[in-house]
Design an enzyme around this catalytic site. Structure first.
Site, PDB file in Angstrom:
ATOM      1  N   ARG A 114       0.828  -1.214   0.000  1.00  0.00           N
ATOM      2  CA  ARG A 114       0.000   0.000   0.000  1.00  0.00           C
ATOM      3  C   ARG A 114       0.858   1.258   0.000  1.00  0.00           C
ATOM      4  O   ARG A 114       0.655   2.164  -0.809  1.00  0.00           O
ATOM      5  CB  ARG A 114      -0.934   0.011   1.211  1.00  0.00           C
ATOM      6  CG  ARG A 114      -2.113  -0.918   1.121  1.00  0.00           C
ATOM      7  CD  ARG A 114      -3.080  -0.699   2.256  1.00  0.00           C
ATOM      8  NE  ARG A 114      -2.443  -0.891   3.555  1.00  0.00           N
ATOM      9  CZ  ARG A 114      -3.044  -0.653   4.721  1.00  0.00           C
ATOM     10  NH1 ARG A 114      -4.281  -0.196   4.752  1.00  0.00           N
ATOM     11  NH2 ARG A 114      -2.412  -0.856   5.861  1.00  0.00           N
TER      12      ARG A 114
ATOM     13  N   GLY B 137      11.286   5.098   6.736  1.00  0.00           N
ATOM     14  CA  GLY B 137      10.043   5.446   7.427  1.00  0.00           C
ATOM     15  C   GLY B 137       9.421   4.272   8.141  1.00  0.00           C
ATOM     16  O   GLY B 137       8.308   4.384   8.657  1.00  0.00           O
TER      17      GLY B 137
ATOM     18  N   THR C  17       8.700   1.522  11.138  1.00  0.00           N
ATOM     19  CA  THR C  17       8.562   1.735  12.576  1.00  0.00           C
ATOM     20  C   THR C  17       8.719   0.409  13.316  1.00  0.00           C
ATOM     21  O   THR C  17       8.713  -0.661  12.714  1.00  0.00           O
ATOM     22  CB  THR C  17       7.196   2.353  12.925  1.00  0.00           C
ATOM     23  OG1 THR C  17       6.146   1.443  12.532  1.00  0.00           O
ATOM     24  CG2 THR C  17       6.995   3.676  12.214  1.00  0.00           C
TER      25      THR C  17
ATOM     26  N   PRO D 197      10.175   7.927  12.513  1.00  0.00           N
ATOM     27  CA  PRO D 197       8.983   7.096  12.623  1.00  0.00           C
ATOM     28  C   PRO D 197       7.764   7.721  11.966  1.00  0.00           C
ATOM     29  O   PRO D 197       6.741   7.052  11.786  1.00  0.00           O
ATOM     30  CB  PRO D 197       8.777   6.965  14.140  1.00  0.00           C
ATOM     31  CG  PRO D 197       9.391   8.207  14.700  1.00  0.00           C
ATOM     32  CD  PRO D 197      10.576   8.485  13.815  1.00  0.00           C
ATOM     33  N   ASN D 198       7.860   8.985  11.614  1.00  0.00           N
ATOM     34  CA  ASN D 198       6.742   9.664  10.958  1.00  0.00           C
ATOM     35  C   ASN D 198       7.320  10.737  10.039  1.00  0.00           C
ATOM     36  O   ASN D 198       7.961  11.676  10.499  1.00  0.00           O
ATOM     37  CB  ASN D 198       5.808  10.291  11.996  1.00  0.00           C
ATOM     38  CG  ASN D 198       4.470  10.695  11.404  1.00  0.00           C
ATOM     39  OD1 ASN D 198       4.410  11.245  10.308  1.00  0.00           O
ATOM     40  ND2 ASN D 198       3.400  10.442  12.124  1.00  0.00           N
ATOM     41  N   MET D 199       7.075  10.593   8.741  1.00  0.00           N
ATOM     42  CA  MET D 199       7.625  11.523   7.754  1.00  0.00           C
ATOM     43  C   MET D 199       6.724  12.734   7.502  1.00  0.00           C
ATOM     44  O   MET D 199       7.065  13.610   6.709  1.00  0.00           O
ATOM     45  CB  MET D 199       7.841  10.785   6.425  1.00  0.00           C
ATOM     46  CG  MET D 199       8.932   9.737   6.474  1.00  0.00           C
ATOM     47  SD  MET D 199      10.565  10.497   6.466  1.00  0.00           S
ATOM     48  CE  MET D 199      11.597   9.061   6.799  1.00  0.00           C
TER      49      MET D 199
ATOM     50  N   HIS E 258      -4.314   4.323  15.854  1.00  0.00           N
ATOM     51  CA  HIS E 258      -3.994   3.849  14.508  1.00  0.00           C
ATOM     52  C   HIS E 258      -4.956   2.731  14.106  1.00  0.00           C
ATOM     53  O   HIS E 258      -5.677   2.192  14.944  1.00  0.00           O
ATOM     54  CB  HIS E 258      -2.551   3.340  14.417  1.00  0.00           C
ATOM     55  CG  HIS E 258      -1.528   4.426  14.352  1.00  0.00           C
ATOM     56  ND1 HIS E 258      -1.025   5.046  15.468  1.00  0.00           N
ATOM     57  CD2 HIS E 258      -0.916   5.006  13.287  1.00  0.00           C
ATOM     58  CE1 HIS E 258      -0.140   5.965  15.103  1.00  0.00           C
ATOM     59  NE2 HIS E 258      -0.051   5.955  13.781  1.00  0.00           N
TER      60      HIS E 258
ATOM     61  N   LYS F 190      -1.970  -2.137  12.465  1.00  0.00           N
ATOM     62  CA  LYS F 190      -0.638  -1.692  12.901  1.00  0.00           C
ATOM     63  C   LYS F 190      -0.081  -2.689  13.921  1.00  0.00           C
ATOM     64  O   LYS F 190      -0.766  -3.050  14.883  1.00  0.00           O
ATOM     65  CB  LYS F 190      -0.707  -0.284  13.497  1.00  0.00           C
ATOM     66  CG  LYS F 190       0.667   0.283  13.834  1.00  0.00           C
ATOM     67  CD  LYS F 190       0.580   1.767  14.155  1.00  0.00           C
ATOM     68  CE  LYS F 190       1.930   2.337  14.564  1.00  0.00           C
ATOM     69  NZ  LYS F 190       2.947   2.189  13.509  1.00  0.00           N
TER      70      LYS F 190
ATOM     71  N   THR G  74       5.896   7.405  16.643  1.00  0.00           N
ATOM     72  CA  THR G  74       5.675   8.848  16.760  1.00  0.00           C
ATOM     73  C   THR G  74       5.318   9.240  18.186  1.00  0.00           C
ATOM     74  O   THR G  74       5.807  10.243  18.712  1.00  0.00           O
ATOM     75  CB  THR G  74       4.558   9.290  15.798  1.00  0.00           C
ATOM     76  OG1 THR G  74       4.918   8.919  14.471  1.00  0.00           O
ATOM     77  CG2 THR G  74       4.342  10.793  15.866  1.00  0.00           C
TER      78      THR G  74
END
Length: 268
Positions: A15, A101, A103, A126-128, A158, A162, A169
């Site tokens: 995805r 990116g 995690t 961990p978060n772009m 989330h 996940k 984050t």
């Protein structure tokens, strides 16, 4: 403007990988130089564009990142910690910059990526999302201004798929707040179960929600006596993670070896 950033996307048919492939294809200044999938995946050998429903791109999906790196400036990696470590090693061998990116890294896996960063420039976050990284910066500033009289908790939500919890984050938020307040990392508490006793004044809580298709939500609560402040970031699309990754890829090309974060990319 200089030459295009020749970009390889790992896990290109997933995805996130498909979305990154489309962004690279459609963004001025970028060229999709390759895509990878794990050995035995049905898409290996196919054209990346056809495998990702983007139209013919004349770029094959390969199982070996080493092969794709022959024509790359930067790799963008949103896979798994285990795969990311292998990708970091390959980038170090070929002197190709890396944007990570993924995690859920263990301390050992982080150390492996840091080792590769001694050879090539690596942006790891961990978060772009540009927005959430600015929220992290603001949360640290706000904690400093409010001082010790406010209790602080972080709540993250989330989607049900996940795998890691709390999110990277959320932990980064808590870590940056602790750093700003000159508190030890041990004050971060990610579980409250049973008879926990009164809250310690220096404690920073991190709580987790999972369900539905939530892309990502993070709220920092500052609880005072008679007032409460909430600082929230809500992601409504994964595309903002991809756009942040492309910004990082453009920034990291040609940098000196080192381990960088989004704060470096954003000039914070």
């Amino acid at each position: 403007m200089g030459a295009d950033v020749r970009t390889v996307v790992t896990g290109v048919t997933g995805r996130m990988g498909q979305m990154l492939g489309q962004l690279v294809r459609d963004t001025d200044g970028f060229t999709l130089a390759g895509g990878t999938e794990k050995e035995g995946h049905a898409s290996v050998g196919l054209d990346v564009g056809l495998a990702c429903h983007l139209g013919q791109l004349e770029v094959p999906v390969v199982a070996s990142l080493d092969e794709a790196l022959e024509r790359a400036d930067v790799v963008i990696d949103f896979t798994t910690p285990e795969a990311s470590v292998q990708h970091a090693r390959a980038c170090a061998r070929h002197k190709v910059a890396l944007v990570v990116g993924s995690t859920g890294f263990s301390d050992e896996a982080k150390a492996e990526v840091a080792e590769a960063a001694k050879v090539v420039p690596v942006v790891m976050s961990p978060n772009m999302s540009i927005g959430v990284n600015l929220v992290i910066e603001l949360a640290a500033q706000l904690a400093t201004r409010l001082g010790k009289d406010f209790d602080i908790d972080v709540l993250e939500a989330h989607h049900r798929h996940k795998k890691d919890a709390p999110s990277g984050t959320a932990l980064r938020l808590a870590d940056e707040i602790a750093r700003a307040l000159l508190r030890r990392p041990e004050v971060i508490r990610s579980s409250r179960v049973g008879v926990t006793g009164p809250r310690r004044r220096e404690e920073i809580g991190v709580q987790t929600l999972r369900g539905g298709d939530v892309v990502g939500e993070h709220t920092v609560y500052f609880f005072g006596d008679g007032e409460r402040i909430e600082l929230t970031h809500r992601a409504t699309s994964r595309e903002q993670f991809g756009r942040g990754a492309l910004r990082a890829a453009r920034w990291v090309k040609g940098r000196a070896p080192g381990l960088y974060g989004m704060s470096d990319v954003l000039g914070s």
